[in-house]
Enzyme design. Structure first.
Site, PDB file in Angstrom:
ATOM      1  N   SER A 264     110.653 -53.925  29.404  1.00  0.00           N
ATOM      2  CA  SER A 264     109.565 -53.196  28.755  1.00  0.00           C
ATOM      3  C   SER A 264     108.279 -54.003  28.734  1.00  0.00           C
ATOM      4  O   SER A 264     107.245 -53.490  28.324  1.00  0.00           O
ATOM      5  CB  SER A 264     109.975 -52.867  27.332  1.00  0.00           C
ATOM      6  N   CYS A 265     108.338 -55.283  29.136  1.00  0.00           N
ATOM      7  CA  CYS A 265     107.153 -56.118  28.927  1.00  0.00           C
ATOM      8  C   CYS A 265     106.450 -56.570  30.200  1.00  0.00           C
ATOM      9  O   CYS A 265     105.269 -56.263  30.378  1.00  0.00           O
ATOM     10  CB  CYS A 265     107.525 -57.330  28.093  1.00  0.00           C
ATOM     11  N   PHE A 266     107.150 -57.321  31.066  1.00  0.00           N
ATOM     12  CA  PHE A 266     106.422 -57.950  32.183  1.00  0.00           C
ATOM     13  C   PHE A 266     105.626 -56.948  33.028  1.00  0.00           C
ATOM     14  O   PHE A 266     104.422 -57.135  33.210  1.00  0.00           O
ATOM     15  CB  PHE A 266     107.365 -58.750  33.082  1.00  0.00           C
ATOM     16  N   ASP A 269     102.822 -55.390  30.874  1.00  0.00           N
ATOM     17  CA  ASP A 269     101.805 -56.320  30.379  1.00  0.00           C
ATOM     18  C   ASP A 269     100.917 -56.829  31.513  1.00  0.00           C
ATOM     19  O   ASP A 269      99.699 -56.959  31.342  1.00  0.00           O
ATOM     20  CB  ASP A 269     102.461 -57.499  29.635  1.00  0.00           C
TER      21      ASP A 269
END
Ligand code: NAD
Length: 427
Positions: A264-266, A269
């Site tokens: 869900s992040c890299f 983001d």
């Protein structure tokens, strides 16, 4: 202290449970009633090691959950915004959920007496806290930031799968506040942690989170590019990176080449930082390449497969591993998704197995076949693609016997068995 945690996903539920464990009184707020009922019963709304234990210990005591902002904000002194910050169509950050949560807090602050601090824990691009969250709070509460309420940004660095451990044992705690009063209050919450608080302004705190994740994503795409070159040169990229990682300036972490990063992040983001950079007139070539390499990497799996078995029409392909990484049921941006989509596009039949993530993947691919054991997914398969680094895959051996053709393409370097037609993605 009395804390409300807004949003009870991975970050919110872990933050709430861990603050409860450190002795605070915590109220979770989410629009999802089912999650709130689960937390009140001590049942974790997501899988995270150690979370169930903490919820069982604190639920109904110093940890409660509600869908009612009013009661939660009124009875707490500090609110953490932990809602999602997905990518918009163009990859830039979508702040609509943050706006909704912020406005709901502001509407209660309008009626609440006394000082309250609103802390953004969601990952938001630089300037969001001061130029977006703060004005929404002022507008909806009719009050003045810095005087009637405080605003701060406290990014979260936890790893899914190890979230509880990471929250309790942080490498760094960053608090970016608009003033000394808000900064001191948020820092106070962390005083029992064996880690010094980096106190700064909100934009710097926001940027620290993006720089951190972008650097880790860059290491992975870098290792994948080196891996792709090594494979062509018949050099073992793992041997190369093991030696490279011995350099104390580099560290051995995040240098395993494979099918790329998900979660869900890299991806989100890095794309959000690209979007912010472009918004301010900067062309972030390195960050764009990091995403580019990552998007091409999983498709190399199906290219190897096509080279080995030709036309995939009607072929049965076992996909082992659906979660974006091991020890989680999270499939967001999992590299298995583009691979399965490509297999289906090419007419293959997919039989999938994952120890934890099947239910989540069913929402994306409802029609493929799912199995409760790797052995059953492998039975009669023309080939197998390994997409997640689950430890149990290292032990697979006789399970491959039932395959029609023992062709294994490993995207994570986990398969140890011999006597099969094995090819690694970058090795
Ligand atoms: P998530 O999607 O798992 O959880 C978000 C929660 O917010 C959901 O339970 C949803 O129902 C709830 N929600 C939505 N709208 C709401 C509203 N108006 N009011 C209250 N609740 C609402 O998200 P997550 O993975 O926990 O991530 C949250 C933030 O933290 C994101 O910005 C993410 O980038 C960041 N982050 C995530 C991780 C991670 O490993 N997942 C790590 C560090 C930072």
């Amino acid at each position: 202290m009395k804390i409300s945690v807004i949003g009870s996903g991975y970050v919110g539920s872990v933050t709430a449970a861990c603050f409860a464990e450190t002795g605070h009184e915590v109220v979770c707020v989410d629009i999802d009633k089912k999650k709130m009922d689960q937390i009140n019963e001590g049942i974790p709304p997501i899988y995270e090691e150690g979370l169930g234990e903490l919820l069982r210990k604190h639920a109904g005591k110093n940890l409660t959950a509600t869908t009612d902002y009013e009661s939660a904000i009124r009875k707490t002194d500090i609110s953490f915004i932990c809602v999602g910050t997905p990518s918009a169509e163009d990859g830039s950050i979508d702040l609509s959920i943050v706006r909704a949560a912020t406005a709901s807090i502001g509407a209660v602050l309008a009626k609440k007496k006394g000082y309250h601090v609103v802390v953004v824990k969601s990952t938001v691009v630089p300037e969001t806290t001061e130029k977006f969250v703060l004005p929404v709070l002022e507008e909806t509460s009719g009050k003045v930031a810095g005087k009637d309420f405080g605003v701060a940004m406290n990014p979260e660095f936890l790893r899914e799968g190890k979230a509880v451990y990471d929250f309790m044992n942080p490498d760094k705690i960053v608090v970016g506040a608009i003033d000394q009063k808000a900064g001191a209050l948020v820092s106070e919450l962390y005083k029992s942690f064996k880690c010094k608080v980096t106190l700064t302004n909100p934009s710097t705190a926001e940027m620290i989170k993006y720089a951190n994740n972008s650097l880790l994503a860059t290491k992975i795409s870098f290792a994948n590019e080196i891996g792709n070159i090594c494979k062509k040169l018949k050099i073992d990229t793992y041997e190369v990176m093991e030696a490279v990682g011995k350099d104390s300036r580099i560290s051995p972490k995040f240098l395993n080449s494979g099918a790329g990063f998900g979660g869900s992040c890299f991806p989100k983001d890095v794309k959000a930082l690209i979007g912010k950079a472009k918004e301010i007139g900067y062309s972030p070539v390195l960050l764009e390449s990091v995403i580019d390499v990552n998007e091409k990497q999983p498709i190399l799996m199906t290219e190897i497969l096509k080279k080995k078995i030709g036309n995939l029409e009607g072929k049965r392909i076992a996909v082992l591993g659906l979660a974006f990484k091991n020890e989680t049921d999270d499939i967001r941006e999992s590299r298995a998704i583009p691979v399965i989509a490509e297999l289906l596009r090419l007419g293959a039949k997919v039989s999938a197995y994952d120890p934890m993530a099947i239910e989540n993947m069913k929402r994306i691919f409802p029609t493929i076949e799912y199995f409760e054991k790797a052995k059953d997914a492998l039975e009669g398969a023309d080939a197998c693609l390994v997409m997640t680094e689950w430890d149990e895959f290292r032990q697979l051996n006789s399970e491959f016997e039932a395959m029609k053709e023992k062709i294994i393409i490993d995207g994570r370097r986990v398969i140890k068995t011999k006597n099969v037609d094995y090819e690694g993605l970058c090795w």
